[in-house]
Design an enzyme around this catalytic site. Structure first.
Site: not given
Ligand code: PAF
Length: 282
Positions: A185-187, A37, A33, A149
């Site tokens: 982004s989690s990435r 989020h 997260l 997104k």
């Protein structure tokens, strides 16, 4: 905050919540997260009486096994972050809870799924629809929150909810960005220091390109954006499509419709990032 793993426990808690006449807001996530989020959870808290967040890395939506394997996971950190925004219930099921048997359903999204993410990640949206429809069944929320997104995902989920006659209201929420513009982004945590330093070029190029709408054709602007981003070391645009924000089909002219969005996917080394910008909304 309740922390629940099984569907039966989840349903028994939510039954009591519903019996009290409370409105349930739901934020489905795959964990790792970030502020993006948390902004969904905050909006859900503002609009609903009780907020459920799910954390489940859904294997069915990964077309690339390497991407699934490398997807960041840290449920303890997620849980701590959710407490800070007063989430009421964290649902973190195992694979056997979500898919006690294989989900063989095939969803049809027509032209919505043959472009952009759907084109480059075959099967991705079918996997998203499988898990989100199950989560909707288990949580029976009044409202569900998704970040813009994933612009195409929001359109697919709205379509899925209509197809399945779900009563849940789908709430599309704005993109949350780092101070330098990079879409959260989690990435992002997988980027090297150098890649992270350069990553804002994606948002910056998209934002700058808004100034060219009156000066360039759609095709010229598309080529310009791709060229600018590809100039950065290790950056490779997978696609940049300028589309009708409702149908997600490419437009040829700025006058073609009233809602035009530019959606991009870029490989930064091995990390795939997506972002988008609204060119026109009337
Ligand atoms: O956007 C995501 O994180 C996922 O696609 C979702 C909606 C949680 C389904 O797994």
């Amino acid at each position: 905050m309740y922390k629940i793993k099984t569907v039966s426990e989840l349903q028994s808690v939510l039954k009591q919540v519903q019996n009290q006449g409370k409105q349930i807001g739901f934020v489905p996530t795959m964990g790792a997260l970030h502020e993006g989020h948390l902004s969904l959870v905050k909006q859900a808290k503002d609009e609903c009486d009780y907020v459920v967040v799910s954390v489940f890395v859904n294997p069915n939506q990964f077309n690339d096994p390497k991407d699934l394997e490398k997807y960041p996971r840290d449920i303890d950190r997620d849980s701590e972050l959710l407490s800070t925004v007063h989430c009421d219930l964290l649902f973190a099921p195992g694979i056997e809870d979500i898919y006690p048997e294989e989900d063989t359903r095939k969803f049809e999204f027509g032209a919505l799924e043959t472009v952009m993410e759907g084109r480059y990640r075959p099967g991705h949206f079918n996997g998203v629809a499988q898990v989100v429809s199950r989560l909707f069944d288990y949580c029976n929320p009044d409202k569900a929150y998704f970040g813009l997104k994933d612009f195409q995902q929001v359109a697919i989920i709205q379509d899925m909810a209509e197809q399945l006659n779900c009563t849940v209201e789908i709430i599309a929420c704005p993109i949350i960005r780092e101070d330098d513009g990079l879409a959260m982004s989690s990435r992002n945590v997988r980027l090297t220091q150098e890649q992270r330093k350069n990553a804002p070029v994606i948002a910056k190029t998209l934002f700058d390109s808004c100034n060219f709408v009156s000066k360039m054709s759609v095709e010229e602007l598309r080529n310009h954006v791709m060229h600018e981003i590809n100039l950065t070391d290790e950056f490779k645009v997978e696609y940049f499509e300028i589309v009708d924000g409702k149908t997600l089909q490419g437009v040829d002219n700025w006058e073609d419709c009233n809602y035009i969005v530019g959606c991009i996917a870029v490989f930064v080394g091995e990390v795939r990032l997506i972002d988008n910008v609204i060119y026109k909304k009337r």
